[in-house]
Scaffold this motif. Structure first.
Motif, short mmCIF file in Angstrom:
data_model
loop_
_atom_site.label_atom_id
_atom_site.label_comp_id
_atom_site.label_asym_id
_atom_site.label_seq_id
_atom_site.Cartn_x
_atom_site.Cartn_y
_atom_site.Cartn_z
N THR A 102 -8.22 7.11 -12.56
CA THR A 102 -9.18 6.59 -11.59
C THR A 102 -8.45 5.69 -10.60
N VAL A 103 -8.77 5.84 -9.31
CA VAL A 103 -8.13 5.01 -8.29
C VAL A 103 -8.81 3.64 -8.23
N GLN A 104 -8.00 2.59 -8.35
CA GLN A 104 -8.51 1.22 -8.34
C GLN A 104 -7.78 0.40 -7.27
N ALA B 203 -8.46 -4.47 2.45
CA ALA B 203 -8.17 -4.43 3.88
C ALA B 203 -6.98 -3.52 4.19
N PHE B 204 -6.02 -3.43 3.25
CA PHE B 204 -4.80 -2.67 3.51
C PHE B 204 -4.65 -1.44 2.61
N GLY B 205 -5.67 -1.15 1.82
CA GLY B 205 -5.62 0.05 0.99
C GLY B 205 -4.58 -0.01 -0.10
N ILE B 206 -4.43 -1.16 -0.75
CA ILE B 206 -3.47 -1.29 -1.86
C ILE B 206 -4.17 -0.83 -3.13
N THR B 207 -3.90 0.41 -3.53
CA THR B 207 -4.58 1.00 -4.68
C THR B 207 -3.57 1.55 -5.68
N TYR B 208 -4.06 1.79 -6.90
CA TYR B 208 -3.25 2.42 -7.93
C TYR B 208 -4.15 3.33 -8.76
N THR B 209 -3.54 4.31 -9.38
CA THR B 209 -4.27 5.19 -10.28
C THR B 209 -4.08 4.67 -11.70
N ALA C 149 0.83 -1.21 0.00
CA ALA C 149 0.00 0.00 0.00
C ALA C 149 0.86 1.26 0.00
N LYS C 150 2.06 1.20 0.57
CA LYS C 150 2.97 2.34 0.56
C LYS C 150 3.69 2.48 -0.78
N TRP C 151 4.02 1.34 -1.39
CA TRP C 151 4.89 1.35 -2.57
C TRP C 151 4.14 1.55 -3.89
N ILE C 152 2.90 1.12 -3.95
CA ILE C 152 2.17 1.15 -5.23
C ILE C 152 1.34 2.42 -5.31
N ARG C 153 1.54 3.18 -6.37
CA ARG C 153 0.80 4.42 -6.57
C ARG C 153 0.11 4.46 -7.94
N SER C 154 0.78 3.95 -8.95
CA SER C 154 0.29 4.10 -10.33
C SER C 154 0.28 2.74 -11.02
N TYR C 155 -0.47 2.69 -12.13
CA TYR C 155 -0.46 1.47 -12.95
C TYR C 155 0.95 1.17 -13.46
N HIS D 119 4.32 -13.22 -3.39
CA HIS D 119 3.24 -12.25 -3.20
C HIS D 119 3.29 -11.25 -4.35
N THR D 120 2.23 -11.18 -5.11
CA THR D 120 2.23 -10.31 -6.28
C THR D 120 1.00 -9.41 -6.28
N ALA D 121 1.11 -8.29 -6.97
CA ALA D 121 0.00 -7.33 -7.12
C ALA D 121 -0.16 -7.00 -8.59
N HIS D 122 -1.43 -6.91 -9.03
CA HIS D 122 -1.73 -6.74 -10.46
C HIS D 122 -2.85 -5.71 -10.66
N ALA D 123 -2.96 -5.26 -11.89
CA ALA D 123 -3.96 -4.25 -12.21
C ALA D 123 -5.35 -4.85 -12.43
N THR D 124 -5.41 -6.11 -12.88
CA THR D 124 -6.70 -6.70 -13.22
C THR D 124 -6.83 -8.11 -12.65
N GLU D 125 -8.07 -8.57 -12.57
CA GLU D 125 -8.31 -9.94 -12.10
C GLU D 125 -7.72 -10.95 -13.07
N ALA D 126 -7.82 -10.66 -14.37
CA ALA D 126 -7.28 -11.60 -15.37
C ALA D 126 -5.78 -11.79 -15.21
N GLU D 127 -5.07 -10.69 -14.93
CA GLU D 127 -3.62 -10.80 -14.73
C GLU D 127 -3.29 -11.59 -13.47
N ALA D 128 -4.06 -11.37 -12.41
CA ALA D 128 -3.83 -12.12 -11.16
C ALA D 128 -4.12 -13.60 -11.36
N GLU D 129 -5.18 -13.90 -12.10
CA GLU D 129 -5.52 -15.31 -12.36
C GLU D 129 -4.44 -15.98 -13.21
N ALA D 130 -3.94 -15.28 -14.21
CA ALA D 130 -2.88 -15.83 -15.05
C ALA D 130 -1.62 -16.10 -14.23
#
Length: 480
Positions: free
Chosen positions: A251-253, A240-246, A121-127, A162-173
């Motif tokens: 738009t914040v996602q 739960a931890f506010g991990i978001t990106y613009t 949540a601290k490190w991720i800001r943008s796509y 532990h990985t973070a992605h922009a979309t559900e499809a990317e996380a599933e892949a």
């Protein structure tokens, strides 16, 4: 080292396992630390080989290694309700440090989704910051009531991605790539252990996950062992931890995250898939010593003759084979044979004065005990012959395990058949039951749905428990 120190599988399978762990110098129960073990040389050497090869696979898929703290503020676990409910009985807490009560207790990590979520949540800001592809090798602690070396201990070693992605499809892949390209490939190609690739039911999935996938292996007592898991966490931990990106549209996602891990229980899988009543059997790709050379002589003159031949034969092995020359004089050749059999060395080379005279050696393969696995071959071309033999042993162990799984798997169409089949192995069945149905079956049979295999026939049939029509198939088994 008499062989009768190892209980036979038919007599007591559980004791057989413990005897091999002890006699093969793999581990010792740390009785002064509840539920923990001491890794001994053989066990640690196997883990080092596993770690090295898994780490190469993980990095090849674009992930970088990091390290997060062992201690996690207890409040972090409370942010994700389903997660803390799933782990609450297993958590060990630190409440005092430096002689004082802590303002907030720490938990010793049972897994690291929460603390990693805080930092993501601290490190991720943008796509542009995505995807984040991190992995760590570490110790974790879960306060298990019933422990067994490697399979289930209070403290164990693993890797957790532990990985973070922009979309559900990317996380599933990502989740499926780890399952197929890393875990299943490693299990089958390196461990020589055939595995089912599948989806966990809602009852069996990881606490807080959207979907959990697994690889399941069959042990020689017909039980299943979950050898690895890969979880699509959806947006649960991100919220739960506010991990978001613009995103590109400003738009914040919330991110979509994954986690995945395998542990030292893979060593337990290795033991119970391949070993026999003589001791440990190791696939060559995970054998710390692939070849042991045993010189045989009766006096100093024979010793000089034999050792000169051994030196010449092994001159080209460095960097190509992991080998050991057992030239101990204080134990007999028979003692050496027995010791290396128990420790699972795939190939033994015996060289005596007559072999030197004939220009030959005796080769014994560990996966075929006794005379059937022993042959006499020329010294010329020995290196290439051994390398080919190791490949043959690797393939043979996989095929033998696959044949065993096939023989001990059956499709069942009634609940009575299911009860009988889980006594001996995997029960494939159609399934359209509820979580409550699963729980009742577990209470009555001690079997669980190990997974919904990802390769489904999609043919219609009737649920083994409810009788309702469905196309979904599952695998039931008793498990470790």
């Amino acid at each position: 080292m008499p062989k009768d120190v190892i209980t036979t599988r038919a007599t007591d399978y559980n004791q057989w396992y413990l005897d091999i762990v002890r006699e093969a110098d793999m581990a010792e129960v740390a009785e002064v630390v509840r539920g923990c073990i001491v890794f001994k040389p053989t066990g640690w050497a196997i883990w080092e080989l596993m770690q090295r090869q898994l780490d190469d696979r993980i990095k090849a898929t674009g992930h970088a290694n990091v390290q997060f703290p062992l201690l996690i503020p207890k409040s972090f676990l409370l942010r994700e309700a389903e997660h803390v409910d799933g782990f609450a009985p297993e958590v060990a807490e630190v409440t005092r440090a430096g002689g004082e009560e802590l303002a907030e207790p720490y938990v010793i990590r049972p897994t690291s989704e929460t603390i990693i979520g805080y930092f993501y949540a601290k490190w991720i800001r943008s796509y542009r910051d995505l995807p984040v592809l991190y992995n760590q090798w570490c110790n974790v602690m879960r306060w298990e009531l019933r422990t067994r070396p490697f399979l289930r201990t209070a403290e164990f070693i693993w890797q957790e991605g532990h990985t973070a992605h922009a979309t559900e499809a990317e996380a599933e892949a990502e989740t499926l790539k780890i399952l197929y390209d890393v875990y299943a490939d490693f299990a089958e190609q390196v461990m020589a252990v055939p595995v089912l690739r599948g989806l966990k039911t809602e009852k069996e999935k990881f606490p807080g996950a959207l979907r959990s996938y697994c690889i399941e292996a069959m042990m020689q007592d017909g039980r299943a062992l979950q050898a690895g898991t890969s979880h699509n966490l959806g947006q649960n931990f991100a919220k739960a931890f506010g991990i978001t990106y613009t995103d590109q549209h400003n738009t914040v996602q919330h991110c979509w995250t994954t986690s995945w891990g395998v542990s030292t229980r893979l060593i337990g899988a290795l033991i119970m898939t391949h070993s026999d009543d003589e001791g440990l059997v190791l696939p060559p790709r995970l054998a710390p010593t692939q070849v042991v050379v045993v010189p045989i002589y009766k006096n100093d003159e024979e010793r000089g003759l034999v050792m000169a031949a051994v030196t010449q034969l092994t001159a080209a092995w460095a960097g190509r084979l992991r080998f050991k020359i057992d030239d101990r004089d204080h134990v007999t050749p028979g003692f050496k044979f027995n010791e290396w059999e128990i420790k699972g060395v795939p190939v033994r080379v015996e060289v005596g004065p007559k072999d030197v005279a004939k220009g030959s050696v005796a080769l014994a393969r560990r996966d075929v005990p006794g005379r059937a696995g022993k042959s006499f071959v020329p010294q010329d071309g020995l290196t290439e012959r051994i390398i080919a033999l190791l490949d043959e042993i690797q393939a043979s162990l996989y095929q033998r395990a696959l044949a065993f799984r096939t023989e001990h798997s059956a499709f069942v169409s009634t609940y009575a058949e299911l009860k009988q089949q889980v006594e001996r192995g995997f029960a494939w069945a159609y399934w359209d039951g509820t979580t409550e149905d699963e729980q009742r079956i577990q209470e009555e049979t001690r079997a669980t749905i190990r997974c919904l295999p990802l390769e489904q026939a999609n043919a219609p049939g009737r649920c083994v428990y409810t009788g309702r029509e469905t196309t979904r198939q599952v695998v039931f088994a008793r498990a470790y």
